[in-house]
Scaffold this motif. Structure first.
Motif, PDB file in Angstrom:
ATOM      1  N   PRO A 120       5.565  -6.557  -0.095  1.00 19.85           N
ATOM      2  CA  PRO A 120       5.986  -5.251   0.419  1.00 19.85           C
ATOM      3  C   PRO A 120       7.430  -5.278   0.888  1.00 19.85           C
ATOM      4  CG  PRO A 120       4.607  -6.373   2.021  1.00 19.85           C
ATOM      5  CD  PRO A 120       4.554  -7.202   0.772  1.00 19.85           C
ATOM      6  N   PHE A 121       8.136  -4.188   0.651  1.00 17.64           N
ATOM      7  CA  PHE A 121       9.513  -4.096   1.123  1.00 17.64           C
ATOM      8  C   PHE A 121       9.498  -4.033   2.647  1.00 17.64           C
ATOM      9  CE2 PHE A 121      13.578  -2.284   2.149  1.00 17.64           C
ATOM     10  CZ  PHE A 121      14.431  -2.748   1.164  1.00 17.64           C
ATOM     11  N   GLY A 122      10.256  -4.940   3.276  1.00 18.82           N
ATOM     12  CA  GLY A 122      10.260  -4.989   4.732  1.00 18.82           C
ATOM     13  C   GLY A 122       9.052  -5.707   5.279  1.00 18.82           C
ATOM     14  N   GLY A 123       8.693  -6.836   4.656  1.00 18.25           N
ATOM     15  CA  GLY A 123       7.548  -7.611   5.112  1.00 18.25           C
ATOM     16  C   GLY A 123       7.742  -8.140   6.522  1.00 18.25           C
ATOM     17  N   ALA A 124       6.683  -8.584   7.115  1.00 23.35           N
ATOM     18  CA  ALA A 124       6.727  -9.065   8.495  1.00 23.35           C
ATOM     19  C   ALA A 124       7.637 -10.279   8.615  1.00 23.35           C
ATOM     20  CB  ALA A 124       5.318  -9.429   8.965  1.00 23.35           C
ATOM     21  N   VAL A 125       8.257 -10.425   9.780  1.00 18.28           N
ATOM     22  CA  VAL A 125       9.171 -11.536  10.015  1.00 18.28           C
ATOM     23  C   VAL A 125       8.453 -12.873   9.892  1.00 18.28           C
ATOM     24  CG1 VAL A 125      10.764 -12.559  11.684  1.00 18.28           C
ATOM     25  CG2 VAL A 125      10.540 -10.081  11.543  1.00 18.28           C
ATOM     26  N   THR A 126       7.176 -12.891  10.224  1.00 19.17           N
ATOM     27  CA  THR A 126       6.429 -14.145  10.222  1.00 19.17           C
ATOM     28  C   THR A 126       6.053 -14.609   8.821  1.00 19.17           C
ATOM     29  OG1 THR A 126       4.388 -12.872  10.530  1.00 19.17           O
ATOM     30  CG2 THR A 126       5.475 -13.730  12.513  1.00 19.17           C
ATOM     31  N   THR A 127       6.167 -13.742   7.830  1.00 18.68           N
ATOM     32  CA  THR A 127       5.820 -14.140   6.468  1.00 18.68           C
ATOM     33  C   THR A 127       6.981 -14.884   5.827  1.00 18.68           C
ATOM     34  OG1 THR A 127       6.618 -12.050   5.547  1.00 18.68           O
ATOM     35  CG2 THR A 127       4.308 -12.149   6.217  1.00 18.68           C
ATOM     36  N   GLU A 128       6.664 -15.729   4.853  1.00 20.36           N
ATOM     37  CA  GLU A 128       7.699 -16.500   4.163  1.00 20.36           C
ATOM     38  C   GLU A 128       8.524 -15.578   3.275  1.00 20.36           C
ATOM     39  OE1 GLU A 128       7.633 -19.951   0.808  1.00 20.36           O
ATOM     40  OE2 GLU A 128       6.531 -20.369   2.667  1.00 20.36           O
ATOM     41  N   PRO A 129       9.855 -15.687   3.301  1.00 22.48           N
ATOM     42  CA  PRO A 129      10.693 -14.807   2.482  1.00 22.48           C
ATOM     43  C   PRO A 129      10.379 -14.967   0.995  1.00 22.48           C
ATOM     44  CG  PRO A 129      12.013 -16.025   4.076  1.00 22.48           C
ATOM     45  CD  PRO A 129      10.644 -16.625   4.102  1.00 22.48           C
ATOM     46  N   PRO A 130      10.533 -13.895   0.214  1.00 22.57           N
ATOM     47  CA  PRO A 130      10.321 -13.987  -1.239  1.00 22.57           C
ATOM     48  C   PRO A 130      11.512 -14.687  -1.897  1.00 22.57           C
ATOM     49  CG  PRO A 130      11.007 -11.773  -0.642  1.00 22.57           C
ATOM     50  CD  PRO A 130      10.849 -12.526   0.644  1.00 22.57           C
ATOM     51  N   LEU A 210      18.616   4.577   2.147  1.00 22.17           N
ATOM     52  CA  LEU A 210      18.116   4.400   0.784  1.00 22.17           C
ATOM     53  C   LEU A 210      16.836   3.573   0.766  1.00 22.17           C
ATOM     54  CD1 LEU A 210      21.426   3.752  -1.187  1.00 22.17           C
ATOM     55  CD2 LEU A 210      19.891   5.711  -1.442  1.00 22.17           C
ATOM     56  N   ALA A 211      16.828   2.492   1.541  1.00 21.71           N
ATOM     57  CA  ALA A 211      15.635   1.648   1.584  1.00 21.71           C
ATOM     58  C   ALA A 211      14.457   2.397   2.182  1.00 21.71           C
ATOM     59  CB  ALA A 211      15.926   0.384   2.390  1.00 21.71           C
ATOM     60  N   GLY A 212      14.736   3.192   3.211  1.00 29.53           N
ATOM     61  CA  GLY A 212      13.658   3.952   3.826  1.00 29.53           C
ATOM     62  C   GLY A 212      13.042   4.964   2.886  1.00 29.53           C
ATOM     63  N   ALA A 213      13.859   5.490   1.977  1.00 29.48           N
ATOM     64  CA  ALA A 213      13.366   6.526   1.069  1.00 29.48           C
ATOM     65  C   ALA A 213      12.786   5.970  -0.223  1.00 29.48           C
ATOM     66  CB  ALA A 213      14.503   7.495   0.737  1.00 29.48           C
ATOM     67  N   THR A 214      13.337   4.846  -0.707  1.00 27.93           N
ATOM     68  CA  THR A 214      12.954   4.385  -2.048  1.00 27.93           C
ATOM     69  C   THR A 214      12.507   2.934  -2.123  1.00 27.93           C
ATOM     70  OG1 THR A 214      15.236   3.747  -2.602  1.00 27.93           O
ATOM     71  CG2 THR A 214      14.584   6.021  -3.068  1.00 27.93           C
ATOM     72  N   GLY A 215      12.660   2.151  -1.068  1.00 28.07           N
ATOM     73  CA  GLY A 215      12.253   0.749  -1.119  1.00 28.07           C
ATOM     74  C   GLY A 215      13.075  -0.038  -2.126  1.00 28.07           C
ATOM     75  N   TYR A 216      12.392  -0.788  -2.977  1.00 26.57           N
ATOM     76  CA  TYR A 216      13.092  -1.639  -3.942  1.00 26.57           C
ATOM     77  C   TYR A 216      13.938  -0.839  -4.929  1.00 26.57           C
ATOM     78  CZ  TYR A 216      10.525  -5.800  -2.460  1.00 26.57           C
ATOM     79  OH  TYR A 216      10.028  -6.853  -1.735  1.00 26.57           O
ATOM     80  N   LEU A 217      13.585   0.405  -5.174  1.00 22.09           N
ATOM     81  CA  LEU A 217      14.363   1.216  -6.109  1.00 22.09           C
ATOM     82  C   LEU A 217      15.801   1.419  -5.635  1.00 22.09           C
ATOM     83  CD1 LEU A 217      11.857   3.993  -7.265  1.00 22.09           C
ATOM     84  CD2 LEU A 217      12.761   2.080  -8.600  1.00 22.09           C
ATOM     85  N   ALA A 218      16.064   1.172  -4.361  1.00 20.88           N
ATOM     86  CA  ALA A 218      17.423   1.319  -3.836  1.00 20.88           C
ATOM     87  C   ALA A 218      18.397   0.368  -4.523  1.00 20.88           C
ATOM     88  CB  ALA A 218      17.429   1.078  -2.327  1.00 20.88           C
TER      89      ALA A 218
END
Length: 269
Positions: A120-130, A210-218
């Motif tokens: 998910p775009f904007g994953g939790a801080v505790t998760t490992e980065p992609p 842009l990220a708030g409106a479109t996520g990865y499409l930004a």
């Protein structure tokens, strides 16, 4: 590289200056989107290398950060290979090719992100980065930085601000103590460097809505910016056409780093 596309005349020209600002803005947006996506920066190596050092107790994570650093380096190398391959066959470089690849990579990131591969775009801080995402963006950043650097005789850099901010201060100091042509050259450098800083910050700022409106499409937006710069300043048939007395590809060795500062700071990082 035995050739450069842009000389100081064209680097600072009204036609090509917007390209450096577009590329700086695109990098600022990519960096901002990467942070919003997973709280990591990718368009420069310093932050990633710092994380690599901090994560040494965790070998697996440290290795992944090392891959991101190497991706930036391989991107820079790929840019030179793409340009030099034609030169070795006696053909002029296709200067826009690396930037087109950058735009395609960012477009691929935008589309792939929709499939959920990067999480998910904007994953939790505790998760490992992609790290696949970070590696792709780092590769694109290295590719862009090297493409611009080689085409300008190592004079212009667009994916980070440490060098431009340092040179901005140097130019201000040179402008204070010099007069005439040297001062005008220094002030010209001040305007371009401050413009690049502003463009980078503005790009990062635009990433938020842009990220708030479109996520990865930004990521489509910086891809378009890179393509615009490529079309404006990196297609050999078009540039540098501002100055007919200059050849499109000028044989030149990169100037020493200190020389432009003493001569009025002609180079742009």
């Amino acid at each position: 590289m035995p050739y450069v596309l842009h000389t100081p005349d064209t680097i600072f020209s009204a036609r090509h200056t917007p390209s450096w600002l577009l590329l700086a803005g695109a990098s600022g947006m990519v960096n901002g989107l990467a942070f919003l996506a997973c709280e990591q920066y990718v368009t420069h190596v310093t932050g990633t290398a710092t994380r690599l050092g901090l994560e040494w107790p965790h070998a697996g994570i440290a290795l992944e950060y090392a891959v991101v650093v190497l991706s930036f380096i391989f991107g820079a190398m790929a840019s030179v290979l793409a340009l030099q391959a034609r030169v070795t066959r006696g053909k002029p470089p296709r200067w826009a090719t690396p930037l087109v690849i950058v735009a395609l990579t960012l477009t691929g990131v935008a589309l792939t992100g929709l499939t959920g591969v990067f999480g998910p775009f904007g994953g939790a801080v505790t998760t490992e980065p992609p790290f696949v995402l970070l590696s792709l963006l780092a590769f694109a950043s290295g590719l862009q930085n090297a493409a611009v650097a080689t085409s300008t005789g190592l004079a212009v850099r667009t994916t980070h601000l440490t060098g431009p901010a340092t040179d901005l201060g140097i130019h201000l100091g040179v402008a204070y103590f010099t007069k005439g042509d040297d001062r005008r050259a220094a002030l010209r450098g001040v305007l371009l460097r401050s413009g690049k800083v502003f463009a980078f910050v503005a790009g990062a700022g635009l990433a938020l809505p842009l990220a708030g409106a479109t996520g990865y499409l930004a990521f489509f937006v910086p891809a378009v910016g890179v393509l615009m710069a490529a079309g404006l300043s990196f297609i050999p048939a078009w540039g540098p056409s501002d100055f007919p007395d200059h050849e499109e590809s000028v044989q030149a060795d990169p100037p020493p780093a200190a020389e432009p500062v003493m001569a009025g700071a002609q180079a742009v990082r």
